[in-house]
Design a protein around this motif. Sequence first.
Motif, PDB file in Angstrom:
ATOM      1  N   GLN A  94      12.476   2.556   2.051  1.00 41.61           N
ATOM      2  CA  GLN A  94      12.702   3.827   1.356  1.00 41.61           C
ATOM      3  C   GLN A  94      11.417   4.634   1.173  1.00 41.61           C
ATOM      4  O   GLN A  94      11.311   5.447   0.243  1.00 41.61           O
ATOM      5  N   HIS A  95      10.453   4.430   2.051  1.00 39.79           N
ATOM      6  CA  HIS A  95       9.194   5.187   1.969  1.00 39.79           C
ATOM      7  C   HIS A  95       9.457   6.690   1.935  1.00 39.79           C
ATOM      8  O   HIS A  95       8.852   7.435   1.164  1.00 39.79           O
ATOM      9  N   THR A  96      10.415   7.116   2.760  1.00 41.80           N
ATOM     10  CA  THR A  96      10.680   8.554   2.850  1.00 41.80           C
ATOM     11  C   THR A  96      11.294   9.125   1.579  1.00 41.80           C
ATOM     12  O   THR A  96      11.212  10.313   1.324  1.00 41.80           O
ATOM     13  N   LYS A  97      11.911   8.234   0.763  1.00 40.41           N
ATOM     14  CA  LYS A  97      12.492   8.704  -0.499  1.00 40.41           C
ATOM     15  C   LYS A  97      11.623   8.270  -1.665  1.00 40.41           C
ATOM     16  O   LYS A  97      12.090   7.666  -2.621  1.00 40.41           O
ATOM     17  N   MET A  98      10.344   8.546  -1.549  1.00 36.48           N
ATOM     18  CA  MET A  98       9.422   8.205  -2.633  1.00 36.48           C
ATOM     19  C   MET A  98       8.647   9.464  -3.002  1.00 36.48           C
ATOM     20  O   MET A  98       7.495   9.634  -2.642  1.00 36.48           O
ATOM     21  N   ALA A  99       9.332  10.355  -3.687  1.00 41.24           N
ATOM     22  CA  ALA A  99       8.724  11.644  -4.038  1.00 41.24           C
ATOM     23  C   ALA A  99       8.425  11.691  -5.535  1.00 41.24           C
ATOM     24  O   ALA A  99       8.884  10.846  -6.293  1.00 41.24           O
ATOM     25  N   ILE A 115       0.837  -1.197   0.000  1.00 36.41           N
ATOM     26  CA  ILE A 115       0.000   0.000   0.000  1.00 36.41           C
ATOM     27  C   ILE A 115       0.877   1.253   0.000  1.00 36.41           C
ATOM     28  O   ILE A 115       1.772   1.404   0.833  1.00 36.41           O
ATOM     29  N   HIS A 116       0.645   2.122  -0.983  1.00 34.10           N
ATOM     30  CA  HIS A 116       1.257   3.445  -1.005  1.00 34.10           C
ATOM     31  C   HIS A 116       0.123   4.467  -0.895  1.00 34.10           C
ATOM     32  O   HIS A 116      -1.053   4.102  -0.953  1.00 34.10           O
ATOM     33  N   SER A 117       0.471   5.720  -0.769  1.00 32.07           N
ATOM     34  CA  SER A 117      -0.564   6.742  -0.770  1.00 32.07           C
ATOM     35  C   SER A 117      -0.090   7.951  -1.562  1.00 32.07           C
ATOM     36  O   SER A 117       0.998   8.467  -1.348  1.00 32.07           O
ATOM     37  N   GLU A 169       4.302  13.264  -2.628  1.00 37.69           N
ATOM     38  CA  GLU A 169       5.041  12.280  -1.843  1.00 37.69           C
ATOM     39  C   GLU A 169       4.145  11.102  -1.484  1.00 37.69           C
ATOM     40  O   GLU A 169       2.932  11.188  -1.574  1.00 37.69           O
ATOM     41  N   CYS A 170       4.818  10.027  -1.079  1.00 36.69           N
ATOM     42  CA  CYS A 170       4.080   8.859  -0.632  1.00 36.69           C
ATOM     43  C   CYS A 170       3.699   9.088   0.827  1.00 36.69           C
ATOM     44  O   CYS A 170       4.534   9.457   1.632  1.00 36.69           O
ATOM     45  N   ALA A 171       2.419   8.872   1.144  1.00 35.00           N
ATOM     46  CA  ALA A 171       1.941   9.203   2.484  1.00 35.00           C
ATOM     47  C   ALA A 171       1.535   7.960   3.272  1.00 35.00           C
ATOM     48  O   ALA A 171       0.754   8.043   4.215  1.00 35.00           O
ATOM     49  N   GLU A 172       2.036   6.814   2.872  1.00 32.86           N
ATOM     50  CA  GLU A 172       1.726   5.584   3.605  1.00 32.86           C
ATOM     51  C   GLU A 172       3.025   4.792   3.715  1.00 32.86           C
ATOM     52  O   GLU A 172       3.671   4.542   2.691  1.00 32.86           O
ATOM     53  N   PHE A 173       3.393   4.415   4.937  1.00 32.67           N
ATOM     54  CA  PHE A 173       4.664   3.704   5.099  1.00 32.67           C
ATOM     55  C   PHE A 173       4.666   2.434   4.240  1.00 32.67           C
ATOM     56  O   PHE A 173       3.791   1.588   4.367  1.00 32.67           O
ATOM     57  N   CYS A 174       5.682   2.318   3.362  1.00 29.03           N
ATOM     58  CA  CYS A 174       5.664   1.246   2.370  1.00 29.03           C
ATOM     59  C   CYS A 174       6.998   0.519   2.312  1.00 29.03           C
ATOM     60  O   CYS A 174       7.306  -0.129   1.320  1.00 29.03           O
ATOM     61  N   GLY A 175       7.812   0.658   3.344  1.00 23.66           N
ATOM     62  CA  GLY A 175       9.091  -0.046   3.339  1.00 23.66           C
ATOM     63  C   GLY A 175      10.234   0.903   3.619  1.00 23.66           C
ATOM     64  O   GLY A 175      10.042   2.097   3.873  1.00 23.66           O
TER      65      GLY A 175
HETATM   66 CU1  CUA Z   1       5.285   4.311  -1.073  1.00 25.20          CU
HETATM   67 CU2  CUA Z   1       5.414   5.055   1.181  1.00 25.20          CU
END
Ligand code: CUA
Length: 318
Positions: free
Chosen positions: A191-196, A148-150, A183-189
């Motif tokens: 590198q979630h924070t580097k998903m822009a 799940i991403h957001s 940005e991705c607003a759902e913790f997805c692993g």
């Molecule tokens: Cu994709 Cu967090």
Amino acid sequence: MLAGCAGSPSILEPRGPAAAEIANIWWLLLALGTAVFLAVLAFLLFSLFRRRRTLPDEATTNRTGTRIVVWAGLLAPAVILLVVYGLTIRGLRVLATPASADELTIHVVGRQWWWEVRYPQHGFETANEIHIPVGQPVQIVLSSPDVIHSFWVPELHGKLDMIPGQTNAYWLQADAPGEYVGECAEFCGIQHTKMAFAVVAEAQTEFTAWLEQQRQPAPGRPLGPVENLALEGQQVFQKSCMICHTVKGTQATGDLGPDLTHLASRRTLGAGILPNNTGNLAGWIVNPQHIKPGNLMPPSDLTSAELQALLAYLALLE
Ligand code: CUA
């Protein structure tokens, strides 16, 4: 505390109708919350002050107490919650209804940890960069093949989840030209924070020119007399990269990683984490795990000559 409110992107600086609706509800909630806080504070000060002056008899105190419980404890919260509820429902309806009929549909696929961006009506795909015409609602269709991403562009709209096995859709509209941070607003692993990603809203003529450019396949062989190095680079690409990447118009049709047909035209690398220039690209190719540990791209064992040739080839993919 207030430093956290500074800088872009902020939901309080809406640049589209949907974000404006959300910001209005936010301001209303803040106003109501502040009013209730000040009222409670006033009651507190009033009671402290009064107690000190006189001590009323017990019957009066009980009657006043009951009245306060009924008004401040039941009726006022009920009215406030009903107003907020009504406005939220109205907001949801506004967000679900686009301003005008759809012209453009964009499919965005959330992946660990980048964004595949497809323009099905125009037959091409790109990555981490969504171009839209300014002032027009655009339909965004969201899905995910892994976790799940957001999808979130704070200045344009609220968050919408990308859920494996399910397709979600909403409308995006930018009222002013510019580049908006997503940005991705759902913790997805890891590198979630580097998903822009970036949403680039541009005037219709610029947008049409971009569409036209992206629709083109990569320059075919031969590339020309001055691009011998690039030709070598293309061979390196076919040996090392095409299992995972597509370059339209060539034999490369891999789909594990981003489509690179117009890589050189993109603003960033690695889903918004590095400016797209030769040095960063070289660093990324040599060891993407150093820059973004855990991503699917393995480090390469290219010689420096192969790397230089590959960079020359990639630079042509505008
Ligand atoms: Cu994709 Cu967090």
